[in-house]
Design an enzyme around this catalytic site. Structure first.
Site, mmCIF file in Angstrom:
data_model
loop_
_atom_site.group_PDB
_atom_site.id
_atom_site.type_symbol
_atom_site.label_atom_id
_atom_site.label_comp_id
_atom_site.label_asym_id
_atom_site.label_seq_id
_atom_site.Cartn_x
_atom_site.Cartn_y
_atom_site.Cartn_z
ATOM 1 N N TYR B 114 0.834 -1.202 0.000
ATOM 2 C CA TYR B 114 0.000 0.000 0.000
ATOM 3 C C TYR B 114 0.870 1.254 0.000
ATOM 4 C CZ TYR B 114 -4.293 -2.519 1.226
ATOM 5 O OH TYR B 114 -5.382 -3.344 1.218
ATOM 6 N N TYR B 153 -0.640 -10.068 0.819
ATOM 7 C CA TYR B 153 0.460 -9.517 1.617
ATOM 8 C C TYR B 153 0.359 -10.001 3.063
ATOM 9 C CZ TYR B 153 -3.191 -6.167 2.901
ATOM 10 O OH TYR B 153 -4.353 -5.599 3.325
ATOM 11 N N ARG B 163 -3.092 -11.701 3.932
ATOM 12 C CA ARG B 163 -4.400 -11.369 3.370
ATOM 13 C C ARG B 163 -4.507 -11.906 1.953
ATOM 14 N NH1 ARG B 163 -7.912 -7.782 4.542
ATOM 15 N NH2 ARG B 163 -9.166 -9.609 4.118
ATOM 16 N N HIS B 166 -7.268 -8.450 -2.374
ATOM 17 C CA HIS B 166 -8.597 -7.883 -2.166
ATOM 18 C C HIS B 166 -8.627 -6.412 -2.539
ATOM 19 C CE1 HIS B 166 -6.464 -6.975 1.580
ATOM 20 N NE2 HIS B 166 -7.215 -5.882 1.644
ATOM 21 N N HIS B 168 -10.815 -2.971 -1.323
ATOM 22 C CA HIS B 168 -11.768 -2.403 -0.364
ATOM 23 C C HIS B 168 -12.790 -1.546 -1.106
ATOM 24 C CE1 HIS B 168 -9.287 -3.229 3.304
ATOM 25 N NE2 HIS B 168 -8.291 -3.155 2.438
#
Lengths: 204, 248
Positions: B114, B153, B163, B166, B168
Site C-alpha cells: 500500500y 500480503y 491477506r 482484495h 476495499h
C-alpha cells in the site's frame, strides 16, 4: 415446500482496515488526487443557523485513541431539512452539505467537524426528535461500521422528550450520546468503543 | 428476479440481518478484541436521519477517477501488474438497481504494497500506482473501473497471516442506513480460506458473496481480464400499510 422469498442478502461488511484513508481521504495520506478529499468542508458558502465546532476522539477498550479511524457525520440544516435527494419536506440550505468526513488528526486521532447546530426532525409517528447528528465510525478492528448519534447536552428539554432517548433502558448511559459544551464554545463528543463509558451504538 | 430501478419508495429500511453480518468480537482477528462494543446495540426503526443521504453528482468525477492504471501514473506511463476490469451492479435487498451510488475503492499494488507511511511490507512501491479510485453507479446501478490485480500480503496478526488479494469498497446508497464498507476477493485465491478477516464471515455463502468470479464475457481480448462484483445494500420496506397513529 413453499414459494421462495426472492430477497437478496445485504453484502457482508468487512473492516475498513488500516488504510481506509487511502480510499476515502487520499489527499490526507499524501496521494494528491480528485482535487481534494470529499467531506472536508460541510459548507459551500454562508449558512443559516448557529455554526458550531465538534471535536472528539475515538478510544478503544484500553483507553488508547484510534489514529486509523474515519468518522462521518450526517445531519439536517438548522431548520431540520436534509440536503438529500429524498427530502420531501422542503429545500435545505443550499450552502449546507449536511455530510462531513474526518480522518482524525495524524498524531492524536482527534476528529473535527465545522458544521451548524441541526434543527429537529420528526420521528416516524410525528413526534419531534431532539436535535441530533448521525455519526458513523469505521476503522481497523471494527467489523461493521458503528452507528451512533450526537445529541446536545444543552438541549435538556428536547432530550427529555425525545422518542428514542426516553426509551433507553440504561438511562445512565445517555451521557455517552451527549456532546458537551466546552469553555471555548465548541462541543466535545468522544467515542468509547468499549469499557465502562462505552458509547451507545445503534442498530437502525 | 425482477429488475426495477428508481429512487427507493417510502417505508423504513429493512433491519440489518445481524445473524448474517459478522459479529463485532472476533478474537482470531485480534484488533477486534479491544475495538468491539460489548453492550447490545440499541435497535430502533429508521427515521429521516437514516433514510436520507448526501448526494454525489457525476460532476465530482474526473475522467480517470475510475482508472487506477492511469490515475496516479506519469504521463505516458501506467501501473505495473495484471490489468483487470472490475464491474457489477449495486442492488438493494429487493433486487432493484441503486443509481447514483458513490463507490470508493482502495487496494495494494501488484506486489501487495500500500502507498501509506504506516505500511511496513518490503514489497516495492509502484511509482505509477496510487491505489485509490471512485465512481458513481449508472441508472441501472451498474459500475465499472479498471485497475491492476492487487497482490496478497503479510500482516501482523498471527505469526504468519497473509491477506488474500482484495479490493476495499466504500458505498453510499440513498439512505445513510445503507452506508457500507466491505472487501472484494478474487475467485480461486487459496488465501481466502486461511484469512482471519475472511474468517469472521459465518457461512460459505457469505464468503461467496464477497468473492468475484472471473468474467470472460467482459474481458477485453489482449488487454484486460474482468471480474464481476455485485454489491447489495439494505432495502426499504414496500407497503401501502404504514404505521398509523393510535385510534386510526
Amino acid at each position: 415446500m413453499v414459494q421462495k422469498l426472492d430477497y437478496l442478502h445485504e453484502s457482508p461488511s468487512q473492516t475498513a482496515g488500516p488504510y481506509v484513508h487511502i480510499g476515502c481521504t487520499p489527499n490526507f495520506t499524501g496521494i494528491g488526487i480528485y482535487g481534494g478529499d470529499l467531506g472536508t468542508s460541510m459548507k459551500t458558502g454562508p449558512v443559516k443557523g448557529l455554526e458550531i465546532i465538534i471535536r472528539g476522539t475515538v478510544f478503544d477498550g484500553t483507553g488508547t485513541p484510534l489514529r486509523d479511524a474515519m468518522v462521518e457525520i450526517w445531519q439536517p440544516d438548522a431548520a431540520g431539512l436534509f440536503p438529500s435527494a429524498n427530502e420531501t419536506r422542503g429545500a435545505a440550505d443550499p450552502n449546507f452539505v449536511g455530510w462531513g468526513r474526518s480522518p482524525g488528526d495524524m498524531n492524536t486521532g482527534e476528529f473535527i467537524f465545522d458544521t451548524v447546530k441541526p434543527g429537529a426532525v420528526p420521528f416516524p409517528d410525528g413526534r419531534m426528535q431532539a436535535p441530533h447528528i448521525t455519526a458513523w465510525i469505521v476503522a481497523r478492528g471494527i467489523n461493521t461500521g458503528l452507528h451512533t448519534r450526537i445529541y446536545f447536552e444543552d438541549e435538556p428539554e428536547a432530550n427529555a422528550a425525545d422518542p428514542i432517548l426516553s426509551r433507553i433502558e440504561h438511562q445512565n448511559r445517555i451521557p455517552t450520546l451527549l456532546a458537551s459544551k466546552q469553555p471555548d464554545g465548541s462541543y466535545r463528543f468522544d467515542v468509547h468503543l468499549q469499557g465502562p463509558n462505552e458509547t451507545i451504538f445503534f442498530d437502525m | 428476479m425482477s429488475i426495477l430501478n428508481g429512487p427507493p419508495k417510502s417505508g423504513g429500511f429493512i433491519p440489518r440481518d445481524r445473524v448474517w453480518q459478522p459479529d463485532a468480537l472476533t478474537p482470531p482477528y485480534k484488533t477486534s478484541v479491544k475495538r468491539s462494543p460489548q453492550a447490545a446495540l440499541l435497535s430502533f426503526p429508521t427515521t429521516l436521519s437514516e433514510e436520507t443521504s448526501p448526494v454525489f453528482g457525476h460532476s465530482i468525477l474526473g475522467d480517470l477517477d475510475n482508472d487506477l492504471i492511469l490515475n496516479y501514473a506519469k504521463s505516458g506511463e501506467s501501473a505495473i501488474g495484471p490489468r483487470i476490469i472490475v464491474h457489477g451492479r449495486v442492488l438493494d435487498e429487493n433486487g432493484r438497481g441503486v443509481p447514483g451510488a458513490l463507490l470508493e475503492f482502495w487496494q495494494a499494488n501488484a506486489g501487495g504494497r500500500y502507498r501509506h507511511k504506516k505500511e511496513s511490507y518490503q514489497a516495492a512501491l509502484d511509482p505509477n500506482f496510487g491505489g485509490c479510485g471512485r465512481t458513481i453507479t449508472a441508472e441501472d446501478g451498474s459500475y465499472e473501473f479498471r485497475t491492476i490485480q492487487p497482490g496478497p500480503y503479510p500482516w501482523p496478526n498471527g505469526m504468519n497471516d497473509w491477506r488474500p488479494a482484495h479490493i476495499h469498497f466504500s458505498i453510499f446508497g440513498h439512505g445513510f442506513a445503507q452506508r457500507l464498507i466491505t472487501q472484494m476477493y478474487f475467485e480461486g485465491d487459496p488465501h481466502i480460506k486461511l484469512c482471519p478477516i475472511v474468517g469472521i464471515l459465518k457461512t460459505q455463502e457469505a464468503i461467496d458473496a464477497l468473492t468475484a468470479p472471473l468474467d470472460m464475457n467482459r474481458t477485453v481480448p489482449m488487454d484486460s481480464r474482468a471480474f464481476k462484483f455485485d454489491i447489495v445494500l439494505r432495502g426499504q420496506r414496500q407497503t401501502y400499510f404504514e404505521n398509523r397513529k393510535e385510534g386510526l
